[in-house]
Design a protein around this motif. Structure first.
Motif, PDB file in Angstrom:
ATOM      1  N   THR A 182      84.091 108.832  57.599  1.00  0.00           N
ATOM      2  CA  THR A 182      83.050 107.778  57.708  1.00  0.00           C
ATOM      3  C   THR A 182      83.572 106.649  58.043  1.00  0.00           C
ATOM      4  O   THR A 182      84.883 106.485  58.028  1.00  0.00           O
ATOM      5  CB  THR A 182      82.468 107.519  56.270  1.00  0.00           C
ATOM      6  OG1 THR A 182      83.686 107.227  55.396  1.00  0.00           O
ATOM      7  CG2 THR A 182      81.637 108.834  55.700  1.00  0.00           C
ATOM      8  N   ARG A 211      74.182 106.236  57.635  1.00  0.00           N
ATOM      9  CA  ARG A 211      73.796 106.258  56.236  1.00  0.00           C
ATOM     10  C   ARG A 211      73.435 104.533  55.719  1.00  0.00           C
ATOM     11  O   ARG A 211      74.275 103.823  56.405  1.00  0.00           O
ATOM     12  CB  ARG A 211      74.885 106.896  55.157  1.00  0.00           C
ATOM     13  CG  ARG A 211      75.120 108.051  55.078  1.00  0.00           C
ATOM     14  CD  ARG A 211      76.092 108.852  54.198  1.00  0.00           C
ATOM     15  NE  ARG A 211      76.059 110.289  54.067  1.00  0.00           N
ATOM     16  CZ  ARG A 211      75.479 110.934  53.575  1.00  0.00           C
ATOM     17  NH1 ARG A 211      74.456 110.482  52.768  1.00  0.00           N
ATOM     18  NH2 ARG A 211      75.521 112.303  53.618  1.00  0.00           N
ATOM     19  N   ASN A 212      72.364 104.651  54.926  1.00  0.00           N
ATOM     20  CA  ASN A 212      72.326 103.036  54.637  1.00  0.00           C
ATOM     21  C   ASN A 212      73.181 102.679  53.582  1.00  0.00           C
ATOM     22  O   ASN A 212      74.253 103.487  53.142  1.00  0.00           O
ATOM     23  CB  ASN A 212      70.679 102.789  54.468  1.00  0.00           C
ATOM     24  CG  ASN A 212      70.375 103.696  53.173  1.00  0.00           C
ATOM     25  OD1 ASN A 212      70.986 104.031  52.473  1.00  0.00           O
ATOM     26  ND2 ASN A 212      68.943 103.720  52.992  1.00  0.00           N
ATOM     27  N   ARG A 213      73.214 101.272  52.983  1.00  0.00           N
ATOM     28  CA  ARG A 213      73.836 100.919  51.897  1.00  0.00           C
ATOM     29  C   ARG A 213      73.854 101.635  50.576  1.00  0.00           C
ATOM     30  O   ARG A 213      74.741 101.565  49.725  1.00  0.00           O
ATOM     31  CB  ARG A 213      73.848  99.211  51.793  1.00  0.00           C
ATOM     32  CG  ARG A 213      72.550  98.937  51.428  1.00  0.00           C
ATOM     33  CD  ARG A 213      72.577  97.437  51.247  1.00  0.00           C
ATOM     34  NE  ARG A 213      73.053  96.510  52.477  1.00  0.00           N
ATOM     35  CZ  ARG A 213      72.036  96.266  53.290  1.00  0.00           C
ATOM     36  NH1 ARG A 213      70.779  96.561  53.240  1.00  0.00           N
ATOM     37  NH2 ARG A 213      72.549  95.701  54.465  1.00  0.00           N
ATOM     38  N   GLU A 214      72.609 102.183  50.444  1.00  0.00           N
ATOM     39  CA  GLU A 214      72.405 103.205  49.257  1.00  0.00           C
ATOM     40  C   GLU A 214      73.009 104.628  49.416  1.00  0.00           C
ATOM     41  O   GLU A 214      72.629 105.534  48.612  1.00  0.00           O
ATOM     42  CB  GLU A 214      71.063 103.150  48.792  1.00  0.00           C
ATOM     43  CG  GLU A 214      70.518 102.064  48.344  1.00  0.00           C
ATOM     44  CD  GLU A 214      70.087 100.887  49.513  1.00  0.00           C
ATOM     45  OE1 GLU A 214      69.664 101.116  50.426  1.00  0.00           O
ATOM     46  OE2 GLU A 214      70.429  99.760  48.917  1.00  0.00           O
ATOM     47  N   ASP A 215      73.579 104.955  50.685  1.00  0.00           N
ATOM     48  CA  ASP A 215      74.093 106.131  51.101  1.00  0.00           C
ATOM     49  C   ASP A 215      73.163 107.088  51.223  1.00  0.00           C
ATOM     50  O   ASP A 215      73.469 108.237  51.531  1.00  0.00           O
ATOM     51  CB  ASP A 215      75.038 106.607  49.960  1.00  0.00           C
ATOM     52  CG  ASP A 215      76.175 107.383  50.544  1.00  0.00           C
ATOM     53  OD1 ASP A 215      76.712 107.370  51.626  1.00  0.00           O
ATOM     54  OD2 ASP A 215      76.775 108.503  49.783  1.00  0.00           O
ATOM     55  N   THR A 262      82.797 102.484  57.585  1.00  0.00           N
ATOM     56  CA  THR A 262      81.949 101.329  57.228  1.00  0.00           C
ATOM     57  C   THR A 262      81.595 100.271  58.316  1.00  0.00           C
ATOM     58  O   THR A 262      82.610 100.019  58.911  1.00  0.00           O
ATOM     59  CB  THR A 262      82.498 100.782  56.026  1.00  0.00           C
ATOM     60  OG1 THR A 262      82.658 101.958  54.874  1.00  0.00           O
ATOM     61  CG2 THR A 262      81.650  99.747  55.321  1.00  0.00           C
ATOM     62  N   GLN A 295      69.913 117.091  54.079  1.00  0.00           N
ATOM     63  CA  GLN A 295      69.650 115.753  53.499  1.00  0.00           C
ATOM     64  C   GLN A 295      68.416 115.055  54.176  1.00  0.00           C
ATOM     65  O   GLN A 295      68.339 114.887  55.218  1.00  0.00           O
ATOM     66  CB  GLN A 295      70.669 114.680  53.433  1.00  0.00           C
ATOM     67  CG  GLN A 295      71.976 115.300  52.592  1.00  0.00           C
ATOM     68  CD  GLN A 295      73.113 115.443  53.704  1.00  0.00           C
ATOM     69  OE1 GLN A 295      72.773 116.118  54.616  1.00  0.00           O
ATOM     70  NE2 GLN A 295      74.305 114.926  53.317  1.00  0.00           N
ATOM     71  N   GLU A 352      79.064 108.364  59.934  1.00  0.00           N
ATOM     72  CA  GLU A 352      79.742 109.640  59.358  1.00  0.00           C
ATOM     73  C   GLU A 352      79.607 110.737  60.745  1.00  0.00           C
ATOM     74  O   GLU A 352      78.550 111.042  61.124  1.00  0.00           O
ATOM     75  CB  GLU A 352      79.012 110.054  58.356  1.00  0.00           C
ATOM     76  CG  GLU A 352      79.737 111.366  57.585  1.00  0.00           C
ATOM     77  CD  GLU A 352      78.793 111.795  56.135  1.00  0.00           C
ATOM     78  OE1 GLU A 352      79.094 112.784  55.857  1.00  0.00           O
ATOM     79  OE2 GLU A 352      78.279 110.620  55.847  1.00  0.00           O
ATOM     80  N   TRP A 392      76.673  99.737  55.626  1.00  0.00           N
ATOM     81  CA  TRP A 392      75.996 100.866  56.141  1.00  0.00           C
ATOM     82  C   TRP A 392      77.470 101.893  56.641  1.00  0.00           C
ATOM     83  O   TRP A 392      78.589 100.960  57.256  1.00  0.00           O
ATOM     84  CB  TRP A 392      75.222 100.685  57.493  1.00  0.00           C
ATOM     85  CG  TRP A 392      74.079  99.850  57.265  1.00  0.00           C
ATOM     86  CD1 TRP A 392      73.733  98.803  56.388  1.00  0.00           C
ATOM     87  CD2 TRP A 392      72.632 100.619  57.346  1.00  0.00           C
ATOM     88  NE1 TRP A 392      72.241  98.695  56.205  1.00  0.00           N
ATOM     89  CE2 TRP A 392      71.712  99.805  56.765  1.00  0.00           C
ATOM     90  CE3 TRP A 392      72.216 101.781  57.892  1.00  0.00           C
ATOM     91  CZ2 TRP A 392      70.065  99.984  56.940  1.00  0.00           C
ATOM     92  CZ3 TRP A 392      70.776 102.075  57.834  1.00  0.00           C
ATOM     93  CH2 TRP A 392      69.878 101.188  57.729  1.00  0.00           C
ATOM     94  N   LYS A 393      77.191 102.915  56.973  1.00  0.00           N
ATOM     95  CA  LYS A 393      78.336 103.889  57.448  1.00  0.00           C
ATOM     96  C   LYS A 393      77.672 104.816  58.694  1.00  0.00           C
ATOM     97  O   LYS A 393      76.681 105.185  58.615  1.00  0.00           O
ATOM     98  CB  LYS A 393      78.842 104.499  56.244  1.00  0.00           C
ATOM     99  CG  LYS A 393      79.446 103.851  55.015  1.00  0.00           C
ATOM    100  CD  LYS A 393      79.790 104.681  53.977  1.00  0.00           C
ATOM    101  CE  LYS A 393      80.338 104.072  52.784  1.00  0.00           C
ATOM    102  NZ  LYS A 393      80.741 104.986  51.542  1.00  0.00           N
TER     103      LYS A 393
END
Length: 347
Positions: free
Chosen positions: A285, A321-325, A287, A233, A279, A276-277
């Motif tokens: 994951t 990962r941000n809040r938009e994944d 949070t 990604q 992983e 945010w996460k």
């Protein structure tokens, strides 16, 4: 590994272009009565041919720039005399993969190719001897009884490989190593401002072995960030970065390992961590929550008992990962970075 990793300090006196299948911008440098040539790659022999570059016009790194100012004119052997000056794109924090753009060697139109970014700085230096150039790379020469190919001074000598020198998997793999990347830094003494030019080939991996600088395969892990880590990604622009992890902690009560990941907010404003996460490379994951202030470091304890990320000692990836994944940062590490129990790995 490069044989003669050095930095050349001097003033610019001339500029030339070669026009073959492996073009460079050639810069003549003067230092204490000796002439040198620095050869900047501007096109890759391998596909894709256009280079990655970053042209930082207000470069700030007090420790490095202060040390460079103190150097004498001419060549300095980095490995032998000043190992603290070594540049490492992957681990050094001077440049990141997502900060670099793709640019062709030359293209019609303004400010859209490497010539447009590099040549004006050189021309300014030619007109003003108070502008000092610092070229990091592989030194050659002196070549006695052999005039320089472009500027005809004798003996011929200079610096090349002024680009990232790790992560190659092809014919240039033999020159891979950490802590030997090339760059061109420019100091405008009259204003005490610095510019920095970083160059990289698109074919080079940014996930490299910390001991050899070779690209790391999907099965073995490695230390680094950006393209080349296991998950494909893309990384989005983000003010938050993973800068460290305690991967192999000393066992605590009941044999529980207190693994941690440390983040930094590199921006000048506070950032909410809500949503945010973190992983691992098996998709587990955790949070996050709270707020991280401008410039703040935040060390997060991983909660494996609740199904959170687990950092394998054999190597793996850590993903933010941000809040938009979307992937905001991704770092990789190998077994060699976890060998010392209780030690923190720096990315």
């Amino acid at each position: 590994m490069l044989k003669n990793y050095k930095v050349l300090k001097g003033t610019a006196s001339a500029l030339a272009l070669d026009d073959d299948n492996d073009p460079h911008i050639e810069i003549r440098i003067e230092a204490n009565g000796v002439s040198y040539r620095i050869a900047l790659n501007v096109r890759s022999k391998e596909s894709p041919h256009d280079l990655l570059y970053a042209n930082i016009v207000d470069f700030k790194h007090g420790t490095l720039t202060e040390a460079l100012e103190a150097l004498p004119m001419g060549l300095t052997d980095i490995r032998k005399d000043h190992p603290e000056l070594a540049i490492d794109y992957v681990r050094g924090g001077l440049i990141e993969r997502e900060d670099m753009n793709v640019a062709p060697f030359q293209l019609s139109g303004p400010k859209n190719d490497l010539r447009d970014f590099i040549e004006p700085i050189v021309q300014e230096g030619i007109a003003d001897t108070d502008v000092h150039f610092y070229a990091f790379g592989e030194a050659w020469g002196p070549e006695n009884n052999k005039p320089d190919e472009y500027f005809h001074f004798e003996p011929g000598n200079g610096i090349h490989d002024i680009h990232m020198n790790q992560g190659d998997g092809g014919s240039f793999k033999a020159t891979n190593a950490p802590n030997q990347d090339g760059a061109l830094l420019v100091h405008f003494n009259n204003t005490n401002e610095w510019a920095a030019i970083f160059l990289c080939f698109q074919s080079q991996s940014w996930n490299t072995n910390a001991a050899t600088g070779h690209p790391v395969s999907d099965s073995s892990g490695g230390q680094g960030r950006g393209e080349g880590t296991r998950r494909p990604q893309p990384v989005v622009a983000s003010s938050l970065r993973i800068i460290a992890a305690l991967i192999n902690p000393v066992n605590g009560a009941g044999g529980v390992e207190a693994e941690t990941v440390t983040l930094i907010n590199r921006s000048d404003i506070s950032v909410s961590l809500d949503g945010w996460k973190l992983e691992d490379d098996n998709g587990r994951t955790q949070t996050l929550s709270g707020t991280i202030a401008a410039g703040e470091l935040r060390t997060i304890a991983l909660d494996a008992a609740a199904g959170g990320p687990q950092l394998a000692n054999k190597g793996g990836d850590i993903i933010l990962r941000n809040r938009e994944d979307a992937v905001a940062d991704r770092v990789g590490y190998g077994k060699s970075e976890t060998a010392n129990e209780g030690w923190t790995t720096i990315f």
